[in-house]
Design an enzyme around this catalytic site. Structure first.
Site, PDB file in Angstrom:
ATOM      1  N   GLU A  83       0.838  -1.189   0.000  1.00  0.00           N
ATOM      2  CA  GLU A  83       0.000   0.000   0.000  1.00  0.00           C
ATOM      3  C   GLU A  83       0.881   1.249   0.000  1.00  0.00           C
ATOM      4  OE1 GLU A  83      -2.253   0.738   3.732  1.00  0.00           O
ATOM      5  OE2 GLU A  83      -1.702  -1.310   4.260  1.00  0.00           O
ATOM      6  N   CYS A 120      -3.711  -3.613   4.265  1.00  0.00           N
ATOM      7  CA  CYS A 120      -2.758  -4.603   4.798  1.00  0.00           C
ATOM      8  C   CYS A 120      -3.135  -6.054   4.478  1.00  0.00           C
ATOM      9  CB  CYS A 120      -2.645  -4.458   6.311  1.00  0.00           C
ATOM     10  SG  CYS A 120      -2.267  -2.796   6.837  1.00  0.00           S
ATOM     11  N   HIS A 244      -2.965  -9.899  12.024  1.00  0.00           N
ATOM     12  CA  HIS A 244      -2.397  -8.652  11.504  1.00  0.00           C
ATOM     13  C   HIS A 244      -2.053  -7.779  12.719  1.00  0.00           C
ATOM     14  CE1 HIS A 244      -1.596  -4.929   9.605  1.00  0.00           C
ATOM     15  NE2 HIS A 244      -2.654  -4.337  10.148  1.00  0.00           N
TER      16      HIS A 244
HETATM   17  N1  CAA Z   1       1.437   3.343  30.404  1.00  0.00           N
HETATM   18  C1  CAA Z   1       0.790   2.255  29.919  1.00  0.00           C
HETATM   19  N2  CAA Z   1      -0.178   2.331  28.953  1.00  0.00           N
HETATM   20  C2  CAA Z   1      -0.482   3.561  28.466  1.00  0.00           C
HETATM   21  C3  CAA Z   1       0.139   4.732  28.936  1.00  0.00           C
HETATM   22  C4  CAA Z   1       1.162   4.587  29.959  1.00  0.00           C
HETATM   23  N3  CAA Z   1       1.797   5.634  30.446  1.00  0.00           N
HETATM   24  N4  CAA Z   1      -0.360   5.787  28.275  1.00  0.00           N
HETATM   25  C5  CAA Z   1      -1.290   5.297  27.412  1.00  0.00           C
HETATM   26  N5  CAA Z   1      -1.351   3.956  27.518  1.00  0.00           N
HETATM   27  C6  CAA Z   1      -2.191   3.012  26.771  1.00  0.00           C
HETATM   28  C7  CAA Z   1      -3.615   3.514  26.544  1.00  0.00           C
HETATM   29  O1  CAA Z   1      -4.442   3.196  27.641  1.00  0.00           O
HETATM   30  C8  CAA Z   1      -3.965   2.750  25.283  1.00  0.00           C
HETATM   31  O2  CAA Z   1      -4.294   1.399  25.602  1.00  0.00           O
HETATM   32  P1  CAA Z   1      -5.807   0.878  25.531  1.00  0.00           P
HETATM   33  O3  CAA Z   1      -6.284   1.182  24.142  1.00  0.00           O
HETATM   34  O4  CAA Z   1      -5.678  -0.579  25.793  1.00  0.00           O
HETATM   35  O5  CAA Z   1      -6.537   1.658  26.565  1.00  0.00           O
HETATM   36  C9  CAA Z   1      -2.654   2.688  24.515  1.00  0.00           C
HETATM   37  O6  CAA Z   1      -1.637   2.954  25.462  1.00  0.00           O
HETATM   38  C10 CAA Z   1      -2.545   3.737  23.412  1.00  0.00           C
HETATM   39  O7  CAA Z   1      -2.830   4.990  23.989  1.00  0.00           O
HETATM   40  P2  CAA Z   1      -3.801   5.991  23.252  1.00  0.00           P
HETATM   41  O8  CAA Z   1      -5.050   5.271  22.797  1.00  0.00           O
HETATM   42  O9  CAA Z   1      -3.958   7.202  24.069  1.00  0.00           O
HETATM   43  O10 CAA Z   1      -2.890   6.311  21.978  1.00  0.00           O
HETATM   44  P3  CAA Z   1      -3.161   7.279  20.795  1.00  0.00           P
HETATM   45  O11 CAA Z   1      -4.548   7.773  20.765  1.00  0.00           O
HETATM   46  O12 CAA Z   1      -2.057   8.282  20.787  1.00  0.00           O
HETATM   47  O13 CAA Z   1      -2.926   6.323  19.554  1.00  0.00           O
HETATM   48  C11 CAA Z   1      -3.950   4.881  17.953  1.00  0.00           C
HETATM   49  C12 CAA Z   1      -3.507   5.046  19.400  1.00  0.00           C
HETATM   50  C13 CAA Z   1      -5.154   5.784  17.694  1.00  0.00           C
HETATM   51  C14 CAA Z   1      -4.319   3.434  17.694  1.00  0.00           C
HETATM   52  C15 CAA Z   1      -2.782   5.321  17.036  1.00  0.00           C
HETATM   53  O14 CAA Z   1      -1.629   4.569  17.303  1.00  0.00           O
HETATM   54  C16 CAA Z   1      -3.097   5.230  15.566  1.00  0.00           C
HETATM   55  O15 CAA Z   1      -3.811   6.066  14.990  1.00  0.00           O
HETATM   56  N6  CAA Z   1      -2.535   4.223  14.889  1.00  0.00           N
HETATM   57  C17 CAA Z   1      -2.706   4.060  13.436  1.00  0.00           C
HETATM   58  C18 CAA Z   1      -3.961   3.334  13.103  1.00  0.00           C
HETATM   59  C19 CAA Z   1      -3.922   1.880  13.551  1.00  0.00           C
HETATM   60  O16 CAA Z   1      -2.871   1.289  13.654  1.00  0.00           O
HETATM   61  N7  CAA Z   1      -5.090   1.319  13.777  1.00  0.00           N
HETATM   62  C20 CAA Z   1      -5.197  -0.092  14.118  1.00  0.00           C
HETATM   63  C21 CAA Z   1      -6.383  -0.745  13.452  1.00  0.00           C
HETATM   64  S1  CAA Z   1      -6.369  -0.421  11.711  1.00  0.00           S
HETATM   65  C22 CAA Z   1      -5.226  -1.541  11.060  1.00  0.00           C
HETATM   66  O17 CAA Z   1      -4.883  -2.504  11.696  1.00  0.00           O
HETATM   67  C23 CAA Z   1      -4.664  -1.286   9.703  1.00  0.00           C
HETATM   68  C24 CAA Z   1      -3.287  -0.773   9.813  1.00  0.00           C
HETATM   69  O18 CAA Z   1      -2.338  -1.525   9.832  1.00  0.00           O
HETATM   70  C25 CAA Z   1      -3.080   0.683   9.941  1.00  0.00           C
END
Ligand code: CAA
Length: 445
Positions: A83, A120, A244
């Site tokens: 991709e 993916c 994945h």
């Molecule tokens: N200690 C331990 N854990 C902590 C922490 C700390 N100090 N601070 C935060 N965390 C945890 C949070 O609780 C959270 O866990 P849970 O979801 O289990 O509650 C985790 O760390 C991540 O924290 P946030 O949700 O606050 O993180 P974020 O909002 O900054 O980002 C995300 C998370 C939105 C998934 C981001 O990484 C993102 O946009 N990623 C790209 C999209 C993606 O990968 N999506 C996955 C599904 S889509 C897919 O699979 C296709 C692909 O490959 C892209």
């Protein structure tokens, strides 16, 4: 019936690394455990200035061909899943075949080449295409190479920036495979979703939180669809479940939901009942909100039970060991998870010959697919040949300023020159532009 599956695999990581706890978190002002514990990632791989999806894919394919003693004449099909393509017409498989033709006698003029796109999941779809081609008897004794290759970059500052990665997996699809045989049953969960997309742009538009929910919803559909053809899935059926892996925390969520689904109305649910109660059933609640709250409480309690932890540590955690250090490789990610599982079995003297894998692929946009694979006699020898740890350890560790330069270097809208950080050695490298805007490659001895 002819046995068809994955005969061998090879992997190629981008030659650079960004440490999330040491380098990324301090720059963002975040607790490093957000990344190491929350997302479950230690580091991401990045391409050096002379690397891209073609070099990584061609390098993985060359390792595969060399190790299996193959010549171009043995290969009837080269499919690339990506991709991160930079060309809307000429498929990346032609660039990769061109690279390989520089180093082998003969050519791939007889080989059918293409490029698969569905975020993916396209790597898994390409394996499917190769499988069908062989099973249909149209392969004339030849084998297929599938290359899943991606440079998973996000816009600087996007929440996904912590989950970047770059690398390729090459897979040899053949009759009487040495590694895993693919089974006939497949389940799909597919819907028109706008969770993650790249409408003619390099970096994705992502609704991160929603993408997590869409992943889980489509996986659940795929599991139900799989069970409708293969029968109910039981915990005991599978040695490992490679998913994945955009980041390991995503798989942690999916695994818990899968566990709840497959243990419902089984002795496993009963065994847990005294400790955390039985699973909430919709019919016992007045409305959806109450039911959903009860499910959340059950899931949270489930994850802390020894019974669940033992299953997770044995069946799912081993699939995440490579991903933790390399990040998301998009199309290659589920294939990295399969390698990690078998590598774990190899390193822990576990004989998994004849055992099954439940392989769960996913692509945004969105589609999940689940199928079973049976581990073959030759798996041990195949996995012994991989040098994953050496590759991962050899990466150059970027400072923050260097990371910013590398990101710019690979940004298609910037024309950034950048000295390489590593010295290419026995690998294909990007070598400048041709007269029609094509990218050119050469092999460095
Ligand atoms: N200690 C331990 N854990 C902590 C922490 C700390 N100090 N601070 C935060 N965390 C945890 C949070 O609780 C959270 O866990 P849970 O979801 O289990 O509650 C985790 O760390 C991540 O924290 P946030 O949700 O606050 O993180 P974020 O909002 O900054 O980002 C995300 C998370 C939105 C998934 C981001 O990484 C993102 O946009 N990623 C790209 C999209 C993606 O990968 N999506 C996955 C599904 S889509 C897919 O699979 C296709 C692909 O490959 C892209």
């Amino acid at each position: 019936m002819t046995s068809v599956g994955i005969d061998a695999v090879e992997l190629w990581t981008g030659n650079l690394k960004l440490d999330l706890a040491e380098t990324f978190a301090p720059e963002k002002g975040d607790d490093p455990e957000k990344y190491t514990k929350g997302l479950g990632l230690r580091a991401s791989s990045f391409p050096d200035s002379y690397e891209d999806i073609v070099t990584m894919g061609a390098n993985a394919a060359k390792r595969l061909m060399d190790r299996k003693g193959l010549e171009p004449d043995d290969i009837g099909r080269i499919d690339v899943a990506t991709e991160s393509s930079f060309d809307n017409s000429k498929p990346i498989s032609t660039y990769i075949a061109g690279c390989l033709e520089q180093v082998y006698e003969g050519d791939f003029h007889h080989a059918n080449k293409g490029e698969r796109k569905f975020a993916c999941i396209a790597g898994t779809q390409s394996i499917d295409d190769a499988y069908n081609w062989i099973r249909a008897g149209r392969n004339r004794g030849r084998k297929a190479i599938v290359v899943a290759t991606d440079t998973a970059l996000y816009e600087r500052g996007d929440a996904g920036e912590a989950t970047q990665g770059a690398g390729a997996v090459a897979l040899l699809i053949d009759e009487d495979p040495d590694l895993v045989e693919l089974t006939m049953e497949q389940g799909y969960g597919s819907a028109d979703e706008t969770d993650f997309l790249k409408p003619n742009q390099q970096f994705p538009s992502v609704d991160g939180k929603r993408s997590v929910q869409v992943y889980l919803a489509r996986m659940r559909e795929a599991l139900e669809d799989y069970e409708s053809v293969a029968g109910d899935v039981h915990l005991e059926d599978f040695a490992y479940a490679p998913f994945h892996t955009p980041f390991p925390g995503m798989v942690r969520k999916a695994a818990a939901l899968a566990y709840r689904h497959v243990t419902r109305d089984t002795e496993h649910e009963e065994a847990l009942a005294e400790e955390i109660g039985r699973q909430p059933r919709r019919e016992s609640f007045d409305d959806d909100a109450e039911y959903e709250e009860a499910v959340r409480e059950y899931m949270s309690a489930l994850k802390d039970t020894d019974q669940y932890r033992e299953w997770y540590d044995a069946t799912v955690d081993p699939t995440l060991s490579i991903s933790r250090d390399v990040g998301n490789w998009y199309t290659a990610s589920v294939h990295v998870a399969r390698i990690a599982a078998l590598k774990y079995a190899y390193e822990n003297d576990r004989d998994v010959t004849g055992e099954s894998l439940l392989v769960a692929s996913y692509g945004s946009g969105a589609q999940a697919e689940i199928h079973g694979e049976t581990v073959q006699d030759g798996w041990h020898e195949e996995i012994a040949e991989l040098n994953v740890d050496e590759q991962v350890a050899a990466r150059y560790d970027l400072s923050w300023a260097e990371y910013e330069e590398v990101h710019d270097r690979h940004n298609h809208d910037m024309d950034k020159e950048l000295e390489e950080f590593t010295t290419p050695n026995e690998e294909f490298v990007f070598d400048g532009w041709g007269r029609m805007g094509e990218r050119k490659y050469t092999y460095v001895e």
